[in-house]
Design a protein around this motif. Structure first.
Motif, PDB file in Angstrom:
ATOM      1  N   SER A  66      18.762 126.783 134.404  1.00 20.58           N
ATOM      2  CA  SER A  66      19.781 125.768 134.165  1.00 20.58           C
ATOM      3  C   SER A  66      19.291 124.750 133.144  1.00 20.58           C
ATOM      4  N   ARG A  67      20.162 123.838 132.751  1.00 11.58           N
ATOM      5  CA  ARG A  67      19.798 122.859 131.735  1.00 11.58           C
ATOM      6  C   ARG A  67      18.849 121.783 132.265  1.00 11.58           C
ATOM      7  N   MET A  68      18.897 121.497 133.576  1.00  9.10           N
ATOM      8  CA  MET A  68      18.107 120.386 134.106  1.00  9.10           C
ATOM      9  C   MET A  68      16.604 120.568 133.899  1.00  9.10           C
ATOM     10  N   PRO A  69      15.993 121.711 134.269  1.00  7.42           N
ATOM     11  CA  PRO A  69      14.539 121.839 134.022  1.00  7.42           C
ATOM     12  C   PRO A  69      14.197 121.822 132.539  1.00  7.42           C
ATOM     13  N   ILE A  70      15.121 122.291 131.690  1.00  5.01           N
ATOM     14  CA  ILE A  70      14.894 122.235 130.238  1.00  5.01           C
ATOM     15  C   ILE A  70      14.873 120.785 129.781  1.00  5.01           C
ATOM     16  N   ARG A  71      15.822 120.014 130.278  1.00 11.74           N
ATOM     17  CA  ARG A  71      15.905 118.599 129.900  1.00 11.74           C
ATOM     18  C   ARG A  71      14.628 117.856 130.293  1.00 11.74           C
ATOM     19  N   ILE A  72      14.162 118.099 131.515  1.00  7.79           N
ATOM     20  CA  ILE A  72      12.944 117.438 131.994  1.00  7.79           C
ATOM     21  C   ILE A  72      11.734 117.898 131.176  1.00  7.79           C
ATOM     22  N   ALA A  73      11.663 119.199 130.879  1.00  3.40           N
ATOM     23  CA  ALA A  73      10.541 119.737 130.105  1.00  3.40           C
ATOM     24  C   ALA A  73      10.520 119.144 128.700  1.00  3.40           C
ATOM     25  N   PHE A  74      11.670 119.034 128.070  1.00  2.00           N
ATOM     26  CA  PHE A  74      11.732 118.450 126.728  1.00  2.00           C
ATOM     27  C   PHE A  74      11.191 117.017 126.735  1.00  2.00           C
ATOM     28  N   ARG A  75      11.594 116.241 127.731  1.00  3.94           N
ATOM     29  CA  ARG A  75      11.127 114.854 127.798  1.00  3.94           C
ATOM     30  C   ARG A  75       9.613 114.788 128.018  1.00  3.94           C
ATOM     31  N   THR A  76       9.114 115.676 128.869  1.00  8.29           N
ATOM     32  CA  THR A  76       7.671 115.707 129.125  1.00  8.29           C
ATOM     33  C   THR A  76       6.903 116.101 127.876  1.00  8.29           C
ATOM     34  N   LEU A  77       7.383 117.111 127.179  1.00  4.89           N
ATOM     35  CA  LEU A  77       6.702 117.568 125.965  1.00  4.89           C
ATOM     36  C   LEU A  77       6.777 116.517 124.855  1.00  4.89           C
ATOM     37  N   GLU A  78       7.839 115.722 124.858  1.00  7.69           N
ATOM     38  CA  GLU A  78       7.913 114.599 123.913  1.00  7.69           C
ATOM     39  C   GLU A  78       6.826 113.580 124.249  1.00  7.69           C
ATOM     40  N   GLN A  79       6.645 113.282 125.544  1.00  8.05           N
ATOM     41  CA  GLN A  79       5.615 112.334 125.963  1.00  8.05           C
ATOM     42  C   GLN A  79       4.217 112.847 125.636  1.00  8.05           C
ATOM     43  N   GLU A  80       4.059 114.178 125.651  1.00  5.18           N
ATOM     44  CA  GLU A  80       2.760 114.777 125.345  1.00  5.18           C
ATOM     45  C   GLU A  80       2.512 114.899 123.844  1.00  5.18           C
ATOM     46  N   GLY A  81       3.482 114.524 123.041  1.00  2.00           N
ATOM     47  CA  GLY A  81       3.299 114.575 121.599  1.00  2.00           C
ATOM     48  C   GLY A  81       3.549 115.932 120.984  1.00  2.00           C
ATOM     49  N   LEU A  82       4.255 116.817 121.703  1.00  2.00           N
ATOM     50  CA  LEU A  82       4.522 118.157 121.180  1.00  2.00           C
ATOM     51  C   LEU A  82       5.935 118.303 120.622  1.00  2.00           C
ATOM     52  N   LEU A  83       6.854 117.454 121.048  1.00  2.21           N
ATOM     53  CA  LEU A  83       8.219 117.460 120.528  1.00  2.21           C
ATOM     54  C   LEU A  83       8.577 116.062 120.045  1.00  2.21           C
ATOM     55  N   THR A  84       9.478 115.996 119.102  1.00  2.23           N
ATOM     56  CA  THR A  84      10.023 114.712 118.668  1.00  2.23           C
ATOM     57  C   THR A  84      11.524 114.731 118.884  1.00  2.23           C
ATOM     58  N   LYS A  85      12.057 113.621 119.388  1.00  9.84           N
ATOM     59  CA  LYS A  85      13.493 113.522 119.635  1.00  9.84           C
ATOM     60  C   LYS A  85      14.203 113.285 118.321  1.00  9.84           C
ATOM     61  N   GLN A  86      15.253 114.038 118.092  1.00  8.89           N
ATOM     62  CA  GLN A  86      16.040 113.883 116.878  1.00  8.89           C
ATOM     63  C   GLN A  86      17.054 112.745 117.045  1.00  8.89           C
ATOM     64  N   HIS A  87      17.433 112.145 115.922  1.00 11.67           N
ATOM     65  CA  HIS A  87      18.388 111.037 115.978  1.00 11.67           C
ATOM     66  C   HIS A  87      19.697 111.517 116.592  1.00 11.67           C
ATOM     67  N   ARG A  88      20.049 112.735 116.229  1.00 11.74           N
ATOM     68  CA  ARG A  88      21.203 113.331 116.886  1.00 11.74           C
ATOM     69  C   ARG A  88      20.699 114.090 118.105  1.00 11.74           C
TER      70      ARG A  88
END
Length: 241
Positions: A39-61
């Protein structure tokens, strides 16, 4: 985090490490959820965690982008963690383990021994190892009773692969993962022995090596060579020409 969420996080982290998700690649919740069958929920949480770990960057959009991580960033962040955890092991040794700390560490060692005794590991085993590993490290830091170490580690955890929780599992090569994590668990035994016998310098050195060995795991257990370059943690380490 629920088991499914932890599995999704570990999977995405490994995809970044391996280069399957390359630097600059854009990620969105729905297609990623569909590709992993969740489902989308674990993906959403994983994206936020990986952003905190410096592996993803949040896009303006909407969505995220895989961040380009340099070898220097990984090396530096892991070395800093090694210094901090080494200091924690030294100070825990100097203060002496309280009985409840000692019992938790022994419980972690027994749990790890049981996981690796059969000579192989499953994905579920490594997820259990992940939780046990976090407890083991947390107890040593708690036993040091130094708030400054906690504060410094919290800052360092936002750097790529610096957190002890930043576990990536290669589910396609579980035989190699068995060797990798069994090696790490033997280091757990060694650092506990040093702390328990009040050998501070030895405890500090082993704990620093325990962190820094992460940098060499790819070379110790698997090397992906291509055109004179070696991929370590998803980073091209070939010298620039």
């Amino acid at each position: 985090m629920a088991k499914e969420g932890q599995r999704v996080l570990s999977t995405l982290r490994q995809m970044i490490l391996s280069g399957e998700l390359s630097a600059g690649e854009k990620l969105a919740e729905i297609p990623t959820a569909e590709s992993l069958g969740v489902s989308r929920m674990p993906i959403r949480i994983a994206f936020r965690t990986l952003e905190q770990e410096g592996l993803l960057t949040k896009q303006h959009r909407r969505g995220y982008q895989v961040r380009r991580v340099t070898e220097e960033e990984i090396t530096g962040s892991i070395e800093v963690r090694g210094v901090l955890e080494g200091l924690a092991a030294l100070q825990a040794t100097e203060k002496g383990l309280k009985d409840h700390h000692r019992q938790i560490l022994l419980s972690c060692l027994r749990e790890g021994d049981q996981l690796f005794a059969k000579g192989y590991v499953t994905e579920e085993d490594l997820e259990q190892y992940h939780d046990m590993n976090k407890r083991f490290h947390a107890v040593i830091i708690e036993a040091a009773a130094n708030p400054a170490i906690n504060a410094a580690l919290s800052r360092d955890e936002h750097l790529p692969f610096a957190s002890v929780s930043a576990l990536a599992i290669d589910r396609n090569h579980l035989e190699r993962e068995y060797r990798r994590f069994n090696f790490a668990h033997m280091q757990h035994h060694a650092v506990f022995d040093a702390i328990d016998h009040r050998q501070g310098a030895r405890a500090e050195a082993i704990m620093r090596e325990h962190a820094n060995a992460t940098l060499g795991y790819a070379k110790l257990f698997d090397v992906h060579a291509e055109d004179n370059s070696v991929r370590v943690f998803g980073v091209d380490t070939a010298e620039e020409k």
